[in-house]
Design a protein around this motif. Structure first.
Motif, PDB file in Angstrom:
ATOM      1  N   ALA A   1       0.845  -1.207   0.000  1.00  0.00           N
ATOM      2  CA  ALA A   1       0.000   0.000   0.000  1.00  0.00           C
ATOM      3  C   ALA A   1       0.877   1.253   0.000  1.00  0.00           C
ATOM      4  N   SER A   2       1.951   1.225   0.799  1.00  0.00           N
ATOM      5  CA  SER A   2       2.824   2.402   0.824  1.00  0.00           C
ATOM      6  C   SER A   2       3.586   2.518  -0.494  1.00  0.00           C
TER       7      SER A   2
ATOM      8  N   HIS B   1       1.295   4.110  -2.951  1.00  0.00           N
ATOM      9  CA  HIS B   1       1.239   5.540  -2.635  1.00  0.00           C
ATOM     10  C   HIS B   1       2.508   6.252  -3.096  1.00  0.00           C
ATOM     11  N   LYS B   2       3.658   5.686  -2.725  1.00  0.00           N
ATOM     12  CA  LYS B   2       4.914   6.417  -2.929  1.00  0.00           C
ATOM     13  C   LYS B   2       5.268   6.567  -4.403  1.00  0.00           C
TER      14      LYS B   2
ATOM     15  N   ALA C   1       3.287   9.361  -5.498  1.00  0.00           N
ATOM     16  CA  ALA C   1       3.693  10.608  -4.825  1.00  0.00           C
ATOM     17  C   ALA C   1       4.931  11.210  -5.489  1.00  0.00           C
TER      18      ALA C   1
ATOM     19  N   GLY D   1      -3.352   1.797  -2.130  1.00  0.00           N
ATOM     20  CA  GLY D   1      -2.450   2.918  -1.813  1.00  0.00           C
ATOM     21  C   GLY D   1      -2.351   3.889  -2.985  1.00  0.00           C
ATOM     22  N   PHE D   2      -2.289   3.331  -4.181  1.00  0.00           N
ATOM     23  CA  PHE D   2      -2.206   4.131  -5.401  1.00  0.00           C
ATOM     24  C   PHE D   2      -3.508   4.910  -5.611  1.00  0.00           C
TER      25      PHE D   2
ATOM     26  N   GLU E   1      -5.989   5.754  -3.568  1.00  0.00           N
ATOM     27  CA  GLU E   1      -6.375   6.788  -2.604  1.00  0.00           C
ATOM     28  C   GLU E   1      -5.674   8.119  -2.883  1.00  0.00           C
ATOM     29  N   LEU E   2      -4.371   8.025  -3.176  1.00  0.00           N
ATOM     30  CA  LEU E   2      -3.640   9.263  -3.467  1.00  0.00           C
ATOM     31  C   LEU E   2      -4.116   9.866  -4.788  1.00  0.00           C
TER      32      LEU E   2
ATOM     33  N   GLN F   1      -7.401  11.589  -4.235  1.00  0.00           N
ATOM     34  CA  GLN F   1      -7.189  12.811  -3.449  1.00  0.00           C
ATOM     35  C   GLN F   1      -6.851  13.995  -4.364  1.00  0.00           C
TER      36      GLN F   1
ATOM     37  N   TRP G   1       5.312   7.246   3.131  1.00  0.00           N
ATOM     38  CA  TRP G   1       4.067   7.914   2.725  1.00  0.00           C
ATOM     39  C   TRP G   1       4.312   9.411   2.484  1.00  0.00           C
TER      40      TRP G   1
ATOM     41  N   GLN H   1       4.046  13.083   1.186  1.00  0.00           N
ATOM     42  CA  GLN H   1       2.896  13.847   0.670  1.00  0.00           C
ATOM     43  C   GLN H   1       3.380  14.836  -0.374  1.00  0.00           C
TER      44      GLN H   1
END
Lengths: 313, 313
Positions: free
Chosen positions: A62-63, A66-67, A70, A106-107, A109-110, A113, A187, A189
């Motif tokens: 998940a991270s 996200h990363k 990001a 994770g992907f 959700e970001l 957003q 994570w 931002q």
């Protein structure tokens, strides 16, 4: 149970992100078909993350999802561009449904957003590797670049530097890692809203992926100026000399570093408040070249941009 | 001698492709900045090629540079889009300057042939893998899609099918490969100019990457129709039954398969001549679903699109 390429895209990624009105065709045809906004330019950035090079194979998927996004959104932030569309090329050693579930979460959700839609992809079998191409849009006369800094401009950074690099050092050395530092590493931002607030206002901007010295060095060389940085003003450094390396050259911060006209410096507090991020003034642009670090005693260290993080070096 | 990431981009890729007027910033900033043409939509496609999966590690790097771009340009061709910009994410096990020289030459020649500019990239160390994202532009009302085929439309293909798959089979089996077949495998020519000539004319179009049955099957399912294909009309098949599999399901052809209104069929010869490619009419769209293959005796074989090439299956 085995899944083929079409199933993977269908099951995990086609519904990952909410549809945008400017997407005529998303995943499933030969190309995505996208409708650019009249009068804006496109900002496009590509980054690859490879297992054992950019992340460890046992990282929380998940991270990782996200990363990897990001890191790419941070490039759009650095230009003041609004995120629109992304393509995802995913190379996987095997189909692990639990892994795909978490990664796509994770992907997704970001992405949601920032109102980013996944519009294309390719899944192949091989050593784990992720390549993203993000697309943003921004007005041509407001886009943030590296070459616009002027003598006397304030040098600013968002957030706190060095935490991600310090966390990675600690993980490698087997020493304890604070929750905050781990979050900065896993994570990050991307400063998308701050980048958008800075467009047409900052004179130059870059995101801190390779470390302050290297990245600020790019603004210096593009703008043909020198950066005079006050060591004590760098957020995250304090008096702990062991933090010097992660803060100055560690990279992986994904904060913004930008130059700003001094006469408008009261706007900085507004932008910080509005976009919910701290902004620190760390120095000033001057005639010359390269990055100079000035300590409390007024001693000057010249830094070269070779001290930032580099692949293949 | 070791090269770092910036040197690789600088030395091999920054001058690879000729500058276009619609590129404000190419390689070297956080993002490429691109100026879309007013009134056109963007077509974007991503593909990854991984060593030992899509190509052998001893492949000629010049042909690899050509082929990875050809595969992506073929996706633009299928939509009738004009190639504009490309980003390249290159993961390399080591810096081999001879390899980079040849790879960038094969890539650059095909890019320049189609006025495509390399605008961004990322180089990382890892198992050899190449991800490209190509961007093209096309008028919104002329773009070729998969869902526009109508009952009675002719089904057409460009070029000759099955040669690449046959060459790969022969290489794997250690039998001899003709020069022509090897060229089809290693130096496929994306049908970009034919795709552009077909825009606003063909009713549906796809490129043959996964094999005729699978790809034509996508047109059938998107258009909610059946494809009736005459076996004897398929270019490359002849009477040799051993060619059945490479021609129908081998993939890697990068020819176009499209549907065309019968009343305009005289235009096909013009388009073929103008864009210097053969065009064969191989069947007709009808009510129903799926791909039917009709042999000389009038016997019908139903084919499912599962017979095309699939990753992870």
């Amino acid at each position: 149970m085995s899944l083929n390429e079409f199933d993977i895209i269908q099951q995990y990624f086609s519904l990952l992100t909410r549809p945008r009105k400017d997407v005529m065709t998303g995943i499933g045809d030969d190309c995505a078909l996208l409708v650019p906004e009249t009068g804006k330019i496109l900002a496009v950035s590509t980054d690859t993350l490879v297992v054992d090079r950019h992340f460890l194979s046992d990282v929380d998927p998940a991270s990782l999802g996200h990363k990897c996004l990001a890191v790419n959104l941070s490039d759009l932030a650095a230009m003041g561009a609004e995120p629109c569309w992304v393509t995802l090329a995913l190379t996987l050693p095997e189909v692990n449904e639990n892994w795909l579930d978490k990664f796509s979460q994770g992907f997704g959700e970001l992405a949601n957003q920032h109102k980013l839609q996944l519009v294309g992809g390719d899944t192949t079998r091989g050593p784990l590797s992720i390549t993203l191409t993000v697309h943003g849009q921004v007005e041509q006369d407001k886009v943030l670049k590296r070459d616009g800094a002027r003598v006397g401009d304030l040098i600013c950074v968002t957030g706190t530097l060095g935490q991600a690099a310090q966390a990675l050092n600690n993980i490698i050395n087997g020493t304890s890692v604070s929750e905050k530092a781990r979050k900065a590493l896993e994570w990050p931002q991307p400063r998308v809203t701050t980048g958008i607030a800075l467009k047409g206002q900052a004179t130059a901007c870059i995101d801190l992926s390779d470390g302050l010295i290297a990245d600020l060095g790019h603004i210096c060389s593009a703008s043909k100026l020198k950066a005079e940085v006050e060591k004590s003003a760098i957020p995250g450094l304090g008096n702990d000399e062991s933090l010097l390396e992660p803060v100055l050259t560690g990279g992986d911060d994904y904060e913004l570093c930008f130059t700003f006209p001094e006469k408008h410096k009261d706007r900085l507090a507004q932008i910080a408040e509005q976009t919910e991020v701290s902004i620190s003034v760390i120095g000033r642009m001057g005639e010359g070249q390269g990055v100079e670090l000035i300590d409390d005693a007024g001693l000057i260290m010249e830094m070269t941009d070779k001290q930032g993080y580099m692949h293949f070096s």
